[in-house]
Write a protein that holds these residues in place. Structure first.
Motif: not given
Lengths: 113, 961
Positions: B396, B399, B500, B503
Motif C-alpha cells: 500500500e 503506491t 481492506h 485496493t
C-alpha cells in the motif's frame, strides 16, 4: 651572549645528529649524549638568559632568574644518565652476543619474507 | 525493577553458565533461562508506568564532563524491542539446550549469548547516544564470538571476521555521526536530541551526520551494498542465526533508524538514501534467495530482503510507513525465528541443509512440517498469517512512494520483489517437505524432541493469532508507533485488518502469490539461467579489498620499518625540521622584544672551547677514547655555562653526572673496539652532514629567536618565587620546586631512574647467565694493562678522601632547601665517593665492604619519598603536600624542619642506589677468569718486576694474590 648560546645549541644538535647517523653503536651513544646537552641547554634557555641572579631568595633582592626551567632540566640531566646507561648496556649486550656493533639490521636477502 | 538491573542482569548472568559448565548441561541452560526470564519480568514490571504515559528512566552520572552518562530510558519503542530480545531469547535458549551436541561447550555458548543479549538490551534502552555506541560495539564483539562459536570450521571463522569487519567499520562511522549529532543538539541525551528536529535538520552538518549514522545502520542491518556479511554469518550454530537474524543483531540498525526517525527523517536526503537502499536490498535479497540451495542461506537472503522492506518503510518518512515498519518488525521476528529453528531441526535430524538432497519430509517430520509451513506461508504473504498484513501495508505504502522516474516504478519493483519472496517461501515448503519421499537422506529424519519443536511452535501460534485477529496486536503496534513518531506526526488512524476492500495492494498481493507459484513451477529452467548468468561474488570482492589493504599496510610497514635505525633517525630529524619550518614560515612574528646582553670575554672563551671540542669530536670521533675526552670537555663547558647563567644547582648536577657518565662510557669502552671503522662513502657522509646541518641550523634559529623574545604568557615562575619561602619554607626555589611544587613529578622521576638501573642490572645478569659469559671470562684484553692494577697513591688518596667527600654530600644535602644543593646532587656526589673506591681498590675489595645491596637502597629511597607523601594524608592534606616548622633546641640556633627534607632523603637514596647499581653492573662484566679477584688493595703485578717471579706466579697461581 644570546647568539653564543643559540649557536652552541645549534652546533651541538648538528654534531649530535651527525653522530647519531653513524653506523656503529658507540658514536650513536656519543651523538645522543650531545643531543641531550643541546636539549637541556635549550630547555634551560627557555627561561631566558640572566647573569648573576640565581633563584636563591635573598632579603632585599627582588629580581631572580626563572627557576622552573632549571628544576625541569635538573631532573632531565639525571634521567638522561639513566637512559644513557640503559642504551650502553643494550649496545654492549648486542656486541658481546654477536661480535657486531652495527646499529642497523643486515639488509634481508631478496625473496625472504 | 530498575532499568539498570534489567540491562545488567544478562551481563552479570553471563558469568554463570561459564562457571556452571561442570554442573551439567541442564543446569547451564536452566540458569541462562532463569537469568533471561528474570530480566524479562523486570522489564515487564515497568510496563504499568509505561502504559500510564510515563517514560521510565534511570540516570547515573558516569563521565559528566564528556556528556557521557549512564542514562537509560524505556519508551514504547525501547520496551517493544527489549521484549522481543528477551522473549525470543528465552525460546532460543530452550531450543539451543536440545540443539547443541555433547561436543559443544555449552557454558561458553550461553556466556556469549548472554553477553550479546545484554548488549542488545543496552542499545534499545539507552538514553545517551555515547552509551548506546558502547553497547553497539559490544554487540559487534559478542556476535563475533557467537558467529565464530564453532572455531574448528573455517567458514565460521571467516564469517565471524567478515561480520566484525563490516559492522565494526559501520560502528566507527556511526561514532562520528553521533558525535556530530550530539554537538548540534548540545547534548548526548536522546531525550534531548529527539526534541531538536528543526535545529538538526537546518544544520549544515546534518548531511554528514546522517550519512555516517546510516552507514552504521546499513552495515548492521545488512542493507545493500553491505548485505553480503549476513549470509556468511550463517556458519554459526542455528540458534545463533535464529537469534541474531530474526529479532536482534540485524534489527539493531532498524531500531536505530526508528529511534532517530523523529529527527532525521522527512528530508529528501533521508528519503532517497533510505528508501532506495531498502528497495534495492529487498529486491536483490529476494531474487538471490530463491536460488540458494542451503536452507539457511535461503533464509539469510530472505532476511536481507525483509530488512530492506522495513528500511524502505522507515525511509518513506510517513506515519503510515512507520506503523507498517513496526508491525513488520514484530511479524518478521516471529515467523523468521520459527523458520530458522525449523531449518535447524531439519539439519539436526537429516544431517543436511541442502535443499537438493531433501524433499518429501512431510510424513517423516509432520510436526516440523506444520511449523515450517505456517511460518513460510506467513513469509510469502498469505492471508490469515501475520506476514500478509504487514506486507500488504508495505505494498500500500509503495503506491504512494515516488522515487526517481515514473510513478509505477516503485510499486512495480516492489511487486517484482514480492513475487520472488513468495517463490522462495513456497520453495521452502515444496522442495523440502512436499514431493516424493527419498531413501538417500544422510540420516533418517524424524521429528525432534519437544524441547526443539516447542519454541518454534509457540511462535507459529503467534503468527496465526495475529494473522487471524490483527485487532489484538493493534493497540501495541499503535503504542510503539507513537513512540517512533515522537510527536512529529499523528499516529495514523488506519486499523490493522485482513480485508481492506479491493485496493491496489490486494491486487499486488495476488500477483505476488500467483507469480511465486509460477516461478516455482519454472524453477529448473530458471536455475539453469541463473547459474549461467555472471554474478559478482561478494566474498571474493571483500577478500580482495581486505587483502589489498593488508598488502598496503605490510608494504608501508616493511619499507619504513626495515631495521635500519639510521634511516629512522634521518627521517625523524628531517620530519621535525620540516614541521618546524612550516610553522615558522606560516606563523607571525612580533619582532625582538629583548636586547641582546653584551658578550663577556670569559663567556666567549668558554663558547670557543665548546665549539672547538665539538668540532674536533665530530672530526675525530673514530678514536673513541679521544671522543670521550672531548665529550667531557663539552660537558664541563655546559656546566660552567649553567653556573654563569645563574643556575648553580644545574651546574653542580651537570658536573656530577658528567663524572659518572664518563666512568660508565669508559667501562663500556673496555669491551668495545677502540676505533670506529670508516664505512660510509663520501656521498653518504655528505648526505648525513646536510641533514645534521639542517637540524643544527633549525635549532639555532629557533633558539636565537626564542632568546630575544619574552614569554607569550606570564610564566608561572612568579608564583613559585613568591610562594617558595612562604609556602615551601625554603629559599632555594629550584629545590622547593623539585621537592614541593612539583614533588609528584620528582617522585615519578626517581622511580624511572630506579627502573632504569634495575633494567641494567637485569640485562647484565642475562648476559652473564648466557653464552656471553664464557666469552667474557676467557677474554684476552686487547690493550696492555697497567702494571699495578691498584696504584698506591690512588688507593691512599681515595680512602682519605672518602669521608671528606661523604661529608660534602651530607652538607650539600642539608643546605639544599635554602642554598644550591639537594638530594639529586648529594646522591651523585656520594655515588662518586663510592665509585672512587671501586676504581682505586678493586671490585672485590669494595664489594666485600658494601653492606647494603643497591637494589635495597633504590627501594628504600622510593619508599621514604612515598611514605613522606602519604604522611600528608594524616594531616588532612593531599599526597605530597609538604609542611615545615621552626624549632629551637637550646643552646642551638633556631632551625627548620620540613617534611620536604624527608622527601629529599628519598631522592638522595634513590639516586645513589641507581647510579651505583648501574656502574656496579658494568664492572661485573669486567671480571675475568684467569685474573684472581684480589682481596688486597695496592697489589702489584710482579710480572713487570722480573720474569722469574712471573714464571713462579704462572706455575702457582693464586699464591701471590
Amino acid at each position: 651572549m644570546e647568539f653564543l648560546v643559540a649557536s652552541a645549541i645549534g652546533l651541538l644538535t648538528a654534531a649530535g645528529i651527525y653522530l647519531v647517523l653513524r653506523l656503529r653503536t658507540f658514536p650513536v651513544i656519543i651523538g645522543t649524549s650531545l643531543l641531550t646537552y643541546a636539549v637541556n641547554v635549550f630547555l634551560f634557555a627557555s627561561g631566558r638568559l640572566t647573569v648573576g641572579a640565581p633563584p636563591i631568595l635573598r632579603a632585599g633582592v627582588d629580581s631572580y632568574t626563572d627557576p622552573l626551567p632549571q628544576a625541569l632540566v635538573l631532573t632531565a640531566i639525571v634521567i638522561s644518565f639513566g637512559m644513557t646507561a640503559v642504551v650502553v648496556v643494550i649496545a654492549l649486550g648486542a656486541y658481546l652476543g654477536s661480535d657486531d656493533d652495527h646499529v642497523n639490521d643486515a639488509p634481508e636477502e631478496e625473496g625472504t619474507p | 525493577m530498575s532499568l539498570f538491573l534489567v540491562v545488567a542482569l544478562p551481563f552479570l548472568g553471563a558469568l554463570l553458565p561459564g562457571l556452571l559448565n561442570g554442573a551439567g548441561r541442564k543446569v547451564c541452560a536452566g540458569t541462562t533461562f532463569a537469568v533471561t526470564l528474570t530480566a524479562l519480568i523486570g522489564l515487564l514490571s515497568n510496563l504499568p508506568a509505561l502504559l500510564n504515559g510515563e517514560v521510565v528512566q534511570a540516570r547515573v552520572d558516569w563521565l559528566p564532563g564528556l556528556g557521557m552518562n549512564m542514562n537509560l530510558m524505556m519508551d514504547g519503542l525501547g520496551a517493544f524491542f527489549a521484549c522481543l530480545i528477551l522473549g525470543i531469547g528465552l525460546l532460543i535458549i530452550a531450543y539451543a539446550r536440545s540443539y547443541l551436541s555433547r561436543n559443544d561447550n555449552m557454558g561458553e555458548f550461553f556466556t556469549y549469548l548472554l553477553l550479546f543479549q545484554g548488549a542488545m538490551v543496552g542499545i534499545v534502552l539507552s538514553d545517551n547516544i555515547l552509551v548506546l555506541l558502547v553497547f553497539w560495539e559490544l554487540t559487534s564483539l559478542s556476535s563475533f564470538l557467537l558467529i565464530g562459536y564453532w572455531k574448528h570450521l573455517p567458514e565460521g571463522r571467516q564469517g565471524a571476521r567478515m561480520a566484525l569487519t563490516v559492522t565494526g567499520m559501520g560502528g566507527l562511522a556511526m561514532i562520528g555521526g553521533m558525535l556530530i549529532l550530539g554537538n548540534i543538539a548540545g547534548s548526548y541525551d536522546l531525550s534531548v536530541i529527539l526534541t531538536q528536529r528543526e535545529a538538526i535538520q537546518a544544520d549544515p552538518l546534518y548531511v554528514p551526520a546522517l550519512v555516517l549514522i546510516l552507514l552504521g545502520c546499513f552495515t548492521k542491518s545488512a542493507q545493500f551494498p553491505f548485505h553480503f556479511w549476513l549470509p556468511h554469518a550463517m556458519a554459526a550454530p542455528t540458534p545463533v542465526s535464529a537469534y541474531l537474524h530474526s529479532a536482534t543483531m540485524v534489527k539493531a540498525g532498524i531500531f536505530l533508524m526508528a529511534r532517530m526517525w523523529p529527527v532525521l527523517s522527512g528530508t529528501p536526503e533521508w528519503f532517497y538514501l533510505v528508501t532506495t537502499a531498502g528497495l534495492v536490498t529487498m529486491v536483490l535479497g529476494a531474487v538471490i534467495g530463491l536460488f540458494k540451495h542451503d536452507l539457511k542461506a535461503l533464509l539469510a537472503f530472505s532476511t536481507v530482503s525483509h530488512l530492506g522492506l522495513i528500511t524502505m518503510l522507515l525511509g518513506t518518512g510517513t506515519a503510515f510507513g512507520a506503523m507498517a515498519a513496526v508491525f513488520h518488525i514484530l511479524n518478521h521476528a516471529t515467523f523468521k525465528a520459527a523458520l530458522f529453528m525449523s531449518a535447524g531441526i531439519i539439519d539436526h535430524e537429516a544431517h543436511t541443509r541442502d535443499i537438493r538432497r531433501l524433499g518429501g519430509l512431510r510424513h517423516l517430520m509432520p510436526v516440523t512440517f506444520v511449523i515450517a509451513t505456517i511460518a513460510a506461508l506467513s513469509m510469502a504473504g498469505i492471508p490469515f498469517f501475520n506476514g500478509f498484513l504487514s506486507k500488504e501495508m508495505w505494498l500500500e505504502e509503495t503506491t504512494h512512494t515516488y522515487l526517481f522516474g515514473p510513478e509505477w516504478l516503485v510499486p512495480a519493483l516492489a511487486t517484482f520483489g514480492a513475487v520472488f519472496s513468495a517463490a522462495y517461501s513456497f520453495r521452502y515448503i515444496g522442495h523440502v517437505f512436499l514431493g516424493e519421499e527419498r531413501h538417500d537422506y544422510p540420516a533418517h529424519p524424524h521429528d525432534p524432541p519437544a524441547g526443539m519443536w516447542l519454541p518454534p511452535a509457540f511462535l507459529t501460534v503467534l503468527v496465526v493469532v495475529i494473522g487471524v485477529a490483527p485487532l489484538l496486536a493493534q493497540p501495541a503496534v499503535k503504542f510503539v508507533t507513537a513512540a517512533v513518531l515522537g510527536g512529529v506526526e499523528e499516529v495514523p488512524g488506519a486499523y490493522l485488518a485482513i480485508w481492506h476492500g479491493f485496493t491496489p495492494a490486494l491486487f499486488m498481493s495476488v500477483i505476488a502469490v500467483v507469480g511465486g507459484l509460477v516461478l516455482l513451477a519454472l524453477f529448473t529452467p530458471l536455475l539453469k539461467l541463473w547459474d549461467a548468468a555472471p554474478r559478482p561474488e561478494a566474498k571474493t570482492i571483500f577478500e580482495a579489498i581486505v587483502e589489498a589493504f593488508a598488502r598496503l599496510a605490510r608494504d608501508t610497514t616493511q619499507t619504513l620499518h626495515n631495521g635500519a635505525f639510521t634511516q629512522y633517525a634521518g627521517i625523524l630529524a628531517l620530519t621535525i625540521v620540516a614541521a618546524g619550518s612550516h610553522a615558522w614560515l606560516t606563523g607571525s612574528d612580533a619582532g625582538p622584544a629583548r636586547d641582546a646582553s653584551p658578550v663577556n670575554i670569559i663567556a666567549a672563551l668558554g663558547w670557543l672551547a665548546l665549539i672547538l671540542a665539538t668540532a674536533f669530536l665530530v672530526i675525530k670521533h673514530r678514536n673513541r677514547l679521544l671522543a670521550l675526552i672531548l665529550m667531557g670537555i663539552v660537558g664541563t663547558v655546559v656546566s660552567v655555562g649553567f653556573a654563569f647563567f645563574s643556575a648553580p644547582d644545574l651546574a653542580m648536577t651537570q658536573i656530577s653526572v658528567e663524572v659518572v657518565t664518563i666512568i660508565l662510557l669508559l667501562l663500556a669502552l673496555n669491551f668495545l673496539p677502540d676505533t670506529t671503522p670508516s664505512e660510509s662513502s663520501l656521498g653518504k657522509k655528505l648526505r648525513d652532514g646536510i641533514i645534521a646541518l639542517a637540524g643544527g641550523a633549525a635549532t639555532f634559529v629557533f633558539s636565537y629567536h626564542l632568546l630575544l623574545r619574552e614569554a607569550v604568557t606570564t610564566p608561572i615562575s612568579e608564583y613559585h618565587l613568591e610562594n617558595s619561602y612562604k609556602g615551601g619554607g625554603g629559599t632555594n626555589v629550584v629545590n622547593v620546586i623539585l621537592v614541593d611544587f612539583r614533588g609528584f613529578d620528582t617522585y615519578g622521576e626517581i622511580i624511572v631512574l630506579g627502573i632504569a638501573a634495575l633494567v641494567i642490572f637485569a640485562l647484565t645478569e642475562t648476559l652473564l647467565g648466557g653464552p656471553v659469559r664464557a666469552r667474557l671470562l676467557n677474554r684476552v684484553p686487547d690493550k696492555p694493562l697497567a702494571g699495578d692494577r691498584h696504584p698506591l697513591m690512588m688507593v691512599v688518596l681515595t680512602r682519605v678522601m672518602m669521608p671528606v667527600v661523604l661529608m660534602v654530600a651530607v652538607y650539600i644535602f642539608l643546605r639544599g632547601h635554602n642554598e644550591p644543593g639537594g638530594g639529586f646532587i648529594a646522591g651523585l656526589v656520594a655515588a662518586i665517593a663510592v665509585v672512587m673506591q671501586y676504581m682505586a681498590s678493586g671490585f672485590a675489595w669494595a664489594t666485600e665492604r658494601q653492606r647494603y645491596p643497591y637494589h635495597g637502597i633504590i627501594g628504600a629511597g622510593v619508599l621514604v619519598a612515598g611514605l613522606t607523601g602519604i604522611g600528608a594524608w594524616f594531616t588532612g592534606h593531599e599526597f605530597l603536600t609538604s609542611s615545615f616548622g621552626y624549632f629551637r633546641i637550646p643552646p642551638m640556633e633556631e632551625f627548620e624542619l620540613a617534611s620536604a627534607a624527608a622527601f629529599d632523603l628519598g631522592v638522595f637514596l634513590a639516586v645513589l642506589g641507581a647510579v651505583m647499581l648501574s656502574l656496579e653492573s658494568f664492572s661485573r662484566l669486567a671480571r675475568r677468569a684467569h685474573v684472581e679477584d684480589s682481596e688486597y688493595a695496592m697489589d702489584i703485578d710482579p710480572s713487570r718486576e722480573d720474569d722469574a717471579a712471573a714464571t713462579a706466579t704462572a706455575l702457582n697461581p693464586g699464591k701471590e694474590g
